[in-house]
Design a protein around this motif. Structure first.
Motif, PDB file in Angstrom:
ATOM      1  N   SER A  29      33.177  30.443  50.793  1.00 45.22           N
ATOM      2  CA  SER A  29      35.382  30.302  50.889  1.00 45.22           C
ATOM      3  C   SER A  29      35.973  31.364  51.280  1.00 45.22           C
ATOM      4  O   SER A  29      35.574  32.222  50.164  1.00 45.22           O
ATOM      5  CB  SER A  29      35.627  29.407  49.642  1.00 45.22           C
ATOM      6  N   VAL A  30      36.886  30.880  51.975  1.00 46.98           N
ATOM      7  CA  VAL A  30      37.342  32.331  51.945  1.00 46.98           C
ATOM      8  C   VAL A  30      39.293  32.007  50.033  1.00 46.98           C
ATOM      9  O   VAL A  30      39.844  30.828  50.556  1.00 46.98           O
ATOM     10  CB  VAL A  30      38.725  32.279  53.266  1.00 46.98           C
ATOM     11  N   ALA A  31      39.218  33.286  50.078  1.00 49.32           N
ATOM     12  CA  ALA A  31      40.245  33.014  49.450  1.00 49.32           C
ATOM     13  C   ALA A  31      41.419  32.410  49.258  1.00 49.32           C
ATOM     14  O   ALA A  31      42.332  33.027  50.780  1.00 49.32           O
ATOM     15  CB  ALA A  31      39.891  34.095  47.667  1.00 49.32           C
ATOM     16  N   ASP A  32      41.981  32.017  48.647  1.00 46.91           N
ATOM     17  CA  ASP A  32      43.585  31.796  49.428  1.00 46.91           C
ATOM     18  C   ASP A  32      44.497  32.228  48.557  1.00 46.91           C
ATOM     19  O   ASP A  32      44.850  31.625  46.823  1.00 46.91           O
ATOM     20  CB  ASP A  32      44.011  29.785  49.213  1.00 46.91           C
ATOM     21  N   LEU A  33      44.098  33.588  49.051  1.00 52.44           N
ATOM     22  CA  LEU A  33      45.740  34.724  47.916  1.00 52.44           C
ATOM     23  C   LEU A  33      47.230  33.929  47.685  1.00 52.44           C
ATOM     24  O   LEU A  33      47.404  34.691  47.246  1.00 52.44           O
ATOM     25  CB  LEU A  33      45.335  36.119  48.273  1.00 52.44           C
ATOM     26  N   ASP A  34      47.275  33.530  49.113  1.00 58.68           N
ATOM     27  CA  ASP A  34      48.766  32.467  49.218  1.00 58.68           C
ATOM     28  C   ASP A  34      49.231  31.873  47.909  1.00 58.68           C
ATOM     29  O   ASP A  34      49.967  31.830  46.790  1.00 58.68           O
ATOM     30  CB  ASP A  34      49.269  32.424  50.379  1.00 58.68           C
ATOM     31  N   TYR A 106      35.085  34.818  49.589  1.00 61.28           N
ATOM     32  CA  TYR A 106      35.639  36.113  50.815  1.00 61.28           C
ATOM     33  C   TYR A 106      37.366  36.400  50.882  1.00 61.28           C
ATOM     34  O   TYR A 106      37.786  35.612  50.660  1.00 61.28           O
ATOM     35  CB  TYR A 106      34.988  35.993  52.097  1.00 61.28           C
ATOM     36  N   ALA A 107      37.313  37.541  50.298  1.00 56.88           N
ATOM     37  CA  ALA A 107      39.229  37.943  50.683  1.00 56.88           C
ATOM     38  C   ALA A 107      39.274  40.325  51.632  1.00 56.88           C
ATOM     39  O   ALA A 107      37.851  40.328  51.342  1.00 56.88           O
ATOM     40  CB  ALA A 107      39.541  38.132  49.220  1.00 56.88           C
ATOM     41  N   PRO A 108      39.998  39.669  52.639  1.00 55.10           N
ATOM     42  CA  PRO A 108      39.710  41.062  53.362  1.00 55.10           C
ATOM     43  C   PRO A 108      39.515  41.880  52.303  1.00 55.10           C
ATOM     44  O   PRO A 108      40.203  41.933  50.564  1.00 55.10           O
ATOM     45  CB  PRO A 108      41.029  41.347  53.885  1.00 55.10           C
ATOM     46  N   LYS A 109      38.876  42.827  52.379  1.00 54.93           N
ATOM     47  CA  LYS A 109      38.650  44.342  52.047  1.00 54.93           C
ATOM     48  C   LYS A 109      40.134  44.767  51.400  1.00 54.93           C
ATOM     49  O   LYS A 109      39.712  45.613  50.654  1.00 54.93           O
ATOM     50  CB  LYS A 109      37.755  45.646  52.349  1.00 54.93           C
ATOM     51  N   SER A 110      40.971  45.084  52.178  1.00 53.91           N
ATOM     52  CA  SER A 110      42.404  46.089  52.006  1.00 53.91           C
ATOM     53  C   SER A 110      42.837  45.096  51.142  1.00 53.91           C
ATOM     54  O   SER A 110      43.319  45.768  49.515  1.00 53.91           O
ATOM     55  CB  SER A 110      42.990  46.510  53.086  1.00 53.91           C
ATOM     56  N   THR A 111      42.788  43.833  50.448  1.00 57.07           N
ATOM     57  CA  THR A 111      43.723  42.829  49.372  1.00 57.07           C
ATOM     58  C   THR A 111      42.572  43.370  48.401  1.00 57.07           C
ATOM     59  O   THR A 111      43.543  43.377  47.035  1.00 57.07           O
ATOM     60  CB  THR A 111      43.291  41.397  50.194  1.00 57.07           C
ATOM     61  N   VAL A 112      41.315  42.892  48.248  1.00 55.81           N
ATOM     62  CA  VAL A 112      40.772  43.458  47.127  1.00 55.81           C
ATOM     63  C   VAL A 112      41.365  44.626  46.624  1.00 55.81           C
ATOM     64  O   VAL A 112      40.477  45.225  45.153  1.00 55.81           O
ATOM     65  CB  VAL A 112      39.117  43.129  47.466  1.00 55.81           C
ATOM     66  N   GLU A 113      40.990  45.773  48.067  1.00 56.18           N
ATOM     67  CA  GLU A 113      40.860  47.327  46.950  1.00 56.18           C
ATOM     68  C   GLU A 113      42.243  47.557  46.391  1.00 56.18           C
ATOM     69  O   GLU A 113      42.372  47.863  45.340  1.00 56.18           O
ATOM     70  CB  GLU A 113      40.625  48.149  48.239  1.00 56.18           C
ATOM     71  N   ASP A 114      43.488  46.806  46.938  1.00 54.59           N
ATOM     72  CA  ASP A 114      44.764  47.306  46.347  1.00 54.59           C
ATOM     73  C   ASP A 114      44.735  46.722  44.754  1.00 54.59           C
ATOM     74  O   ASP A 114      45.459  46.674  44.465  1.00 54.59           O
ATOM     75  CB  ASP A 114      45.857  45.695  47.465  1.00 54.59           C
TER      76      ASP A 114
END
Length: 142
Positions: A29-34, A106-114
């Motif tokens: 799944s793609v994490a719904d970070l919003d 899954y979450a975008p690398k930039s988001t996880v690193e932030d």
């Protein structure tokens, strides 16, 4: 090495789009970070509950506990986000954390690193040294 990984390394290619597509193909799944904003206290307390070795592995693999989710109203699971849930080392680490239930998303690398940077800010050694030096009285106080 998988063809999609080679493609993601090419110049001019949207690496995050490739990783997201690969995650979907591998049924992650793609994490719904919003929909679920990260709770930095949860991230910190969860990571800090593990051994130092496990903490370092989480940081090295860019794997972050994001939130707890109730599954069918009964069992709770920890949602772990990463930019590369397809890596076997990520699975091994997640299983070794002794969590009753977990799900890799899954979450975008930039988001996880932030998120990691916000939860665990690195000390700026240069600014710390400047602060220490400025506390010394060099006889220049006017």
């Amino acid at each position: 090495m998988a063809l999609w990984r080679v493609l993601a390394e090419q110049d001019g290619v949207d690496e995050e789009a490739i990783y997201e597509r690969a995650a979907r193909i591998y049924a992650f799944s793609v994490a719904d970070l919003d929909a679920k904003t990260p709770d930095l206290d949860f991230v910190r307390s969860t990571v800090e509950s593990f051994t130092e070795q496990r903490q370092q592995q989480l940081l090295d693999l860019v794997l972050v506990p994001h939130h707890v989710e109730a599954e069918d109203g009964h069992q709770k699971k920890v949602v772990l986000i990463t930019h590369d849930p397809m890596r076997p080392e990520v699975h091994r680490l997640a299983r070794s954390l002794d969590l009753n239930q977990f799900e890799l998303r899954y979450a975008p690398k930039s988001t996880v690193e932030d998120l990691l940077s916000e939860a665990f800010p690195k000390d700026n050694e240069y600014l710390d040294r400047l602060d220490e030096e400025s506390s010394l009285d060099l006889g220049q106080n006017f």
